[in-house]
Design an enzyme around this catalytic site. Structure first.
Site: not given
Length: 417
Positions: A184, A225, A227, A258, A261, A285, A293, A295, A325
């Protein structure tokens, strides 16, 4: 007979009525390895420059006491977390978490700099996944790494990517478990660019050069990955979903999805069946975005359940690498690992307890009334009693008992750092 076993046997009989064998389900969930991410333990600082500023779209909030300061402390915290999670799993390492006395930059890393991690993983029976680190470094210039127009910058990061692949292959060879190596990069513009094509051409060429060396897929798999946007790249991200979907499918790379993302109205659960038609393997993820995002620690929300159902109902688990993640410095970091990992396991277990063949047949027959009734009634089935029995059978705390152990660990270890 103890109460947990008694309740399990009642639940077992209940599920048997709808054709679900809980013993088979427990055997299946025990085969699922979750790749727990190391960066929750120290707020994504790593050990190359732990006092350095986080850059490249990375931000951690909070100052809860006890963050790991050394590889030894991080491994100690991880061991505590693993002891509270049922099953045998993996650890996901970022390149900045090397363990060496040498002064090494990202374009100089070698397998030997991660030998201590490998020896530790062997002792615990863990697999190791890997990630090159394309952030929080002086060579991240003007928001760009592999897509930079500056040849010197680009070559630095290309070399880092090449070396990261050798480290991942080393993990796979030493541990006998395939190491998924996830790429990423944060490259992008804060404001509207004139040229969206050239940076993507450079990113594609850089990745092609990094991936030019062949490795046995039994040892390592490359993943890419995407985003939607990040801090400092709000208007344009080079590595978009469309870019990596095309790149991964044409280069035979694993595509990473993810959960944070994408646009706030998008979910990855609805993308998995489509991706499964065209790609061989997938990387997840599992995270929790809150408006973006951000997390957050994984909770048992609707999207987590939908991700689990998609993987289980469509028999995709054997083709999917499940990683976590998130990073939260406002709460106990060990607790964050335990909550997120156990929730991911719970969601998968709950999905496995569905009478999937029967539900699909109802759908194929057009009996949507019974399908809906079945799905809603399943929400009240005694899933928790099966989960508690699984935890007890694996020798880990049941229910909230794990939190008492974390609190004791905090008092004995974390607050003294």
């Amino acid at each position: 007979m103890d109460k947990i076993t008694e309740k399990y046997q009642v639940a077992q009989a209940k599920y048997q009525e709808i054709g679900v064998d809980t013993e088979q389900v427990l055997a299946a969930i025990d085969q699922v390895k979750i790749s727990m991410h190391c960066w929750q333990g120290d707020d994504v600082k790593g050990f190359m420059n732990p006092e350095g500023e986080l850059t490249g779209g990375i931000s951690v909030t909070g100052n809860y006491p006890g963050a790991a300061r050394t590889p030894a402390e991080l491994r100690q915290d991880l061991e505590k977390a693993y002891s509270l999670i049922p099953g045998q799993h993996k650890l996901n390492l970022h390149a900045i978490y090397l363990d060496t006395e040498e002064t090494v930059d990202l374009d100089q890393i070698e397998p030997k700099h991660y030998q201590n991690w490998v020896e530790w993983a062997k002792e615990l029976g863990l697999g190791l996944d890997f990630n090159p680190t394309f952030f929080s470094h002086p060579m991240l210039k003007d928001g760009f790494t592999l897509a930079s127009a500056d040849e010197e910058v680009r070559q630095f990061w290309i070399e880092h990517g090449k070396r990261a692949r050798r480290v991942a292959a080393y993990f796979g060879q030493e541990l006998g478990q395939t190491s998924v190596n996830n790429f990423w990069v944060p490259d992008g513009f804060k404001d509207n660019p004139i040229d969206r094509l050239a940076p993507r051409q450079r990113l594609m060429a850089s990745l092609d050069e990094i991936f030019s060396e062949e490795f046995d897929k039994a040892y390592t798999l490359d993943a890419v990955e995407s985003k939607l946007f990040g801090l400092g790249a709000e208007s344009y991200t080079v590595g978009s979903h469309e870019f990596y979907m095309g790149y991964g499918l044409t280069r035979d790379k694993v595509i990473c999805m993810d959960a944070g993302h994408f646009h706030p109205t998008e979910v990855i659960s609805n993308k998995l069946s489509s991706l499964a038609l065209f790609g061989n393997e997938m990387l997840l993820h599992v995270s929790r975005p809150v408006r973006w995002d951000s997390d957050h620690v994984v909770i048992m929300d609707d999207e987590l359940m939908e991700i689990a159902r998609e993987l289980v109902r469509n028999d995709l688990l054997k083709r999917t690498h499940v990683g976590l993640d998130f990073f939260d410095a406002t709460i106990n970091r060990v607790a964050a690992w335990v909550i997120g990992t156990r929730n991911t396991q719970k969601a998968l277990l709950k999905a496995m307890l569905e009478p999937i063949a029967q539900l699909k047949q109802l759908e194929n027959d057009g009996d949507y009334t019974t399908r809906l009734a079945f799905v809603e009634e399943l929400k009240d089935f005694p899933f928790a009693d099966v989960w508690n029995y699984y935890c007890q059978s694996k020798g880990v705390p049941v229910g909230m008992d794990w939190l008492r152990e974390v609190r004791q660990y905090e008092a004995d270890v974390l607050v003294k750092r």
